[in-house]
Design a protein around this motif. Structure first.
Motif, PDB file in Angstrom:
ATOM      1  N   MET A   1       2.566  14.718   2.228  1.00  0.00           N
ATOM      2  CA  MET A   1       2.293  13.333   2.579  1.00  0.00           C
ATOM      3  C   MET A   1       1.029  12.838   1.875  1.00  0.00           C
ATOM      4  SD  MET A   1       4.762  12.167   4.362  1.00  0.00           S
ATOM      5  CE  MET A   1       4.094  10.640   4.888  1.00  0.00           C
ATOM      6  N   ASP A   2       0.038  13.710   1.740  1.00  0.00           N
ATOM      7  CA  ASP A   2      -1.201  13.286   1.081  1.00  0.00           C
ATOM      8  C   ASP A   2      -0.942  12.895  -0.377  1.00  0.00           C
ATOM      9  OD1 ASP A   2      -2.764  13.590   3.334  1.00  0.00           O
ATOM     10  OD2 ASP A   2      -3.345  15.643   2.840  1.00  0.00           O
ATOM     11  N   ALA A   3      -0.128  13.680  -1.066  1.00  0.00           N
ATOM     12  CA  ALA A   3       0.173  13.369  -2.472  1.00  0.00           C
ATOM     13  C   ALA A   3       0.857  12.007  -2.580  1.00  0.00           C
ATOM     14  CB  ALA A   3       1.057  14.450  -3.077  1.00  0.00           C
ATOM     15  N   LEU A   4       1.744  11.705  -1.668  1.00  0.00           N
ATOM     16  CA  LEU A   4       2.435  10.410  -1.679  1.00  0.00           C
ATOM     17  C   LEU A   4       1.471   9.271  -1.364  1.00  0.00           C
ATOM     18  CD1 LEU A   4       5.749  11.367   0.141  1.00  0.00           C
ATOM     19  CD2 LEU A   4       5.452  10.863  -2.285  1.00  0.00           C
ATOM     20  N   ARG A   5       0.598   9.487  -0.394  1.00  0.00           N
ATOM     21  CA  ARG A   5      -0.349   8.440  -0.006  1.00  0.00           C
ATOM     22  C   ARG A   5      -1.393   8.176  -1.085  1.00  0.00           C
ATOM     23  NH1 ARG A   5      -2.041  10.957   4.939  1.00  0.00           N
ATOM     24  NH2 ARG A   5      -0.010  11.370   5.691  1.00  0.00           N
ATOM     25  N   LEU A   6      -1.823   9.227  -1.764  1.00  0.00           N
ATOM     26  CA  LEU A   6      -2.887   9.089  -2.750  1.00  0.00           C
ATOM     27  C   LEU A   6      -2.416   8.587  -4.112  1.00  0.00           C
ATOM     28  CD1 LEU A   6      -4.915  12.318  -1.959  1.00  0.00           C
ATOM     29  CD2 LEU A   6      -5.495   9.961  -1.363  1.00  0.00           C
ATOM     30  N   HIS A   7      -1.125   8.708  -4.385  1.00  0.00           N
ATOM     31  CA  HIS A   7      -0.606   8.274  -5.690  1.00  0.00           C
ATOM     32  C   HIS A   7      -0.606   6.751  -5.790  1.00  0.00           C
ATOM     33  CE1 HIS A   7       1.619   8.524  -9.404  1.00  0.00           C
ATOM     34  NE2 HIS A   7       2.473   7.640  -8.947  1.00  0.00           N
ATOM     35  N   ASN A   8      -1.003   6.242  -6.953  1.00  0.00           N
ATOM     36  CA  ASN A   8      -0.927   4.811  -7.217  1.00  0.00           C
ATOM     37  C   ASN A   8       0.515   4.501  -7.613  1.00  0.00           C
ATOM     38  OD1 ASN A   8      -1.351   2.162  -7.928  1.00  0.00           O
ATOM     39  ND2 ASN A   8      -2.279   2.651  -9.889  1.00  0.00           N
ATOM     40  N   TRP A   9       1.212   3.688  -6.846  1.00  0.00           N
ATOM     41  CA  TRP A   9       2.622   3.381  -7.090  1.00  0.00           C
ATOM     42  C   TRP A   9       2.719   2.071  -7.868  1.00  0.00           C
ATOM     43  CZ3 TRP A   9       5.726   7.282  -6.352  1.00  0.00           C
ATOM     44  CH2 TRP A   9       5.343   8.276  -5.450  1.00  0.00           C
ATOM     45  N   PRO A  10       2.529   2.119  -9.198  1.00  0.00           N
ATOM     46  CA  PRO A  10       2.509   0.898  -9.995  1.00  0.00           C
ATOM     47  C   PRO A  10       3.841   0.155 -10.027  1.00  0.00           C
ATOM     48  CG  PRO A  10       2.506   2.812 -11.425  1.00  0.00           C
ATOM     49  CD  PRO A  10       2.341   3.310 -10.008  1.00  0.00           C
ATOM     50  N   SER A  11       4.931   0.869  -9.854  1.00  0.00           N
ATOM     51  CA  SER A  11       6.241   0.210  -9.882  1.00  0.00           C
ATOM     52  C   SER A  11       6.757  -0.060  -8.482  1.00  0.00           C
ATOM     53  CB  SER A  11       7.240   1.062 -10.663  1.00  0.00           C
ATOM     54  OG  SER A  11       6.831   1.197 -11.995  1.00  0.00           O
ATOM     55  N   ASN A  12       5.889  -0.093  -7.514  1.00  0.00           N
ATOM     56  CA  ASN A  12       6.147  -0.397  -6.114  1.00  0.00           C
ATOM     57  C   ASN A  12       7.113   0.561  -5.449  1.00  0.00           C
ATOM     58  OD1 ASN A  12       8.804  -1.477  -6.607  1.00  0.00           O
ATOM     59  ND2 ASN A  12       7.925  -3.422  -7.166  1.00  0.00           N
ATOM     60  N   VAL A  13       7.893   0.056  -4.533  1.00  0.00           N
ATOM     61  CA  VAL A  13       8.725   0.898  -3.684  1.00  0.00           C
ATOM     62  C   VAL A  13       9.868   1.566  -4.453  1.00  0.00           C
ATOM     63  CG1 VAL A  13      10.557  -0.602  -2.753  1.00  0.00           C
ATOM     64  CG2 VAL A  13       9.335   0.944  -1.249  1.00  0.00           C
ATOM     65  N   ARG A  14      10.306   0.994  -5.545  1.00  0.00           N
ATOM     66  CA  ARG A  14      11.382   1.627  -6.334  1.00  0.00           C
ATOM     67  C   ARG A  14      10.921   2.958  -6.921  1.00  0.00           C
ATOM     68  NH1 ARG A  14      13.980  -3.550  -9.219  1.00  0.00           N
ATOM     69  NH2 ARG A  14      15.306  -4.132  -7.486  1.00  0.00           N
ATOM     70  N   GLU A  15       9.700   2.999  -7.406  1.00  0.00           N
ATOM     71  CA  GLU A  15       9.182   4.247  -7.949  1.00  0.00           C
ATOM     72  C   GLU A  15       9.076   5.302  -6.856  1.00  0.00           C
ATOM     73  OE1 GLU A  15       5.397   6.133 -10.364  1.00  0.00           O
ATOM     74  OE2 GLU A  15       5.458   3.984 -10.001  1.00  0.00           O
ATOM     75  N   GLU A  17      10.896   5.425  -4.124  1.00  0.00           N
ATOM     76  CA  GLU A  17      12.274   5.810  -3.805  1.00  0.00           C
ATOM     77  C   GLU A  17      12.815   6.797  -4.845  1.00  0.00           C
ATOM     78  OE1 GLU A  17      16.619   3.787  -2.873  1.00  0.00           O
ATOM     79  OE2 GLU A  17      15.110   2.616  -3.940  1.00  0.00           O
ATOM     80  N   ASN A  18      12.592   6.510  -6.127  1.00  0.00           N
ATOM     81  CA  ASN A  18      13.056   7.398  -7.187  1.00  0.00           C
ATOM     82  C   ASN A  18      12.390   8.768  -7.094  1.00  0.00           C
ATOM     83  OD1 ASN A  18      14.653   5.351  -8.161  1.00  0.00           O
ATOM     84  ND2 ASN A  18      13.219   4.750  -9.753  1.00  0.00           N
ATOM     85  N   CYS A  19      11.111   8.772  -6.785  1.00  0.00           N
ATOM     86  CA  CYS A  19      10.367  10.018  -6.651  1.00  0.00           C
ATOM     87  C   CYS A  19      10.942  10.867  -5.514  1.00  0.00           C
ATOM     88  CB  CYS A  19       8.892   9.705  -6.401  1.00  0.00           C
ATOM     89  SG  CYS A  19       7.874  11.161  -6.130  1.00  0.00           S
ATOM     90  N   LEU A  20      11.207  10.232  -4.384  1.00  0.00           N
ATOM     91  CA  LEU A  20      11.750  10.965  -3.242  1.00  0.00           C
ATOM     92  C   LEU A  20      13.171  11.433  -3.496  1.00  0.00           C
ATOM     93  CD1 LEU A  20      10.249   8.877  -0.319  1.00  0.00           C
ATOM     94  CD2 LEU A  20       9.559  11.152  -1.097  1.00  0.00           C
ATOM     95  N   THR A  21      13.966  10.620  -4.170  1.00  0.00           N
ATOM     96  CA  THR A  21      15.340  11.020  -4.508  1.00  0.00           C
ATOM     97  C   THR A  21      15.316  12.261  -5.389  1.00  0.00           C
ATOM     98  OG1 THR A  21      16.128   8.746  -4.358  1.00  0.00           O
ATOM     99  CG2 THR A  21      17.487  10.284  -5.611  1.00  0.00           C
ATOM    100  N   GLU A  30      14.749  22.771   3.156  1.00  0.00           N
ATOM    101  CA  GLU A  30      14.694  21.574   3.989  1.00  0.00           C
ATOM    102  C   GLU A  30      13.359  20.852   3.906  1.00  0.00           C
ATOM    103  OE1 GLU A  30      15.863  22.448   7.969  1.00  0.00           O
ATOM    104  OE2 GLU A  30      17.782  23.300   7.360  1.00  0.00           O
ATOM    105  N   VAL A  31      12.393  21.439   3.194  1.00  0.00           N
ATOM    106  CA  VAL A  31      11.061  20.868   3.107  1.00  0.00           C
ATOM    107  C   VAL A  31      10.794  20.431   1.668  1.00  0.00           C
ATOM    108  CG1 VAL A  31       8.589  21.331   3.369  1.00  0.00           C
ATOM    109  CG2 VAL A  31      10.219  22.303   4.997  1.00  0.00           C
ATOM    110  N   ILE A  32      10.290  19.212   1.506  1.00  0.00           N
ATOM    111  CA  ILE A  32       9.872  18.738   0.188  1.00  0.00           C
ATOM    112  C   ILE A  32       8.413  19.096   0.024  1.00  0.00           C
ATOM    113  CG2 ILE A  32       9.449  16.692  -1.226  1.00  0.00           C
ATOM    114  CD1 ILE A  32      11.873  15.412   0.121  1.00  0.00           C
ATOM    115  N   ARG A  33       8.131  19.883  -1.015  1.00  0.00           N
ATOM    116  CA  ARG A  33       6.761  20.316  -1.297  1.00  0.00           C
ATOM    117  C   ARG A  33       6.156  19.424  -2.376  1.00  0.00           C
ATOM    118  NH1 ARG A  33       9.324  25.406  -2.342  1.00  0.00           N
ATOM    119  NH2 ARG A  33       8.413  25.183  -4.403  1.00  0.00           N
ATOM    120  N   PRO A  34       4.847  19.425  -2.538  1.00  0.00           N
ATOM    121  CA  PRO A  34       4.209  18.600  -3.573  1.00  0.00           C
ATOM    122  C   PRO A  34       4.745  18.867  -4.980  1.00  0.00           C
ATOM    123  CG  PRO A  34       2.555  19.393  -2.048  1.00  0.00           C
ATOM    124  CD  PRO A  34       3.853  20.072  -1.676  1.00  0.00           C
ATOM    125  N   ASP A  35       5.113  20.117  -5.281  1.00  0.00           N
ATOM    126  CA  ASP A  35       5.618  20.414  -6.620  1.00  0.00           C
ATOM    127  C   ASP A  35       7.026  19.863  -6.845  1.00  0.00           C
ATOM    128  OD1 ASP A  35       5.751  22.902  -4.773  1.00  0.00           O
ATOM    129  OD2 ASP A  35       7.399  23.223  -6.198  1.00  0.00           O
TER     130      ASP A  35
END
Length: 99
Positions: A1-15, A17-21, A30-35
């Protein structure tokens, strides 16, 4: 969660969403890790098979470049083939440094 919160999302919510996909696709459990996230440097213990995978942004850049080449830069034909608006097409070359 920290990596997601700290990242600058320049392309807004689509970026995001793509990252999480992508993370869901490359994760093996079952766990998404930072790597698993396509942000920041990859962890040395990245999931097997994750190396060499392209991000959605990389795939989009390659596809847009191919279509622009195939249409010889004809914008009307390019937007038709890509299924995007003319204003979005006008932003893509700058975004992906295609000019």
């Amino acid at each position: 969660m920290d990596a997601l919160r700290l990242h600058n999302w320049p392309s807004n919510v689509r970026e995001l969403e793509n990252c999480l996909t992508r993370a869901v696709v490359v994760s093996t459990g079952e766990v998404i890790r930072p790597d698993h996230l396509a942000i920041g440097p990859a962890s040395p213990d990245a999931a097997p098979g994750a190396a060499g995978l392209s991000t959605l942004a990389e795939l989009e850049r390659e596809h847009v470049a191919r279509v622009m080449t195939a249409t010889d830069g004809h914008k009307a034909r390019t937007v038709e083939l890509l299924g995007i608006s003319r204003p979005r097409l006008n932003r893509l070359p700058q975004k992906y440094e295609l000019e």
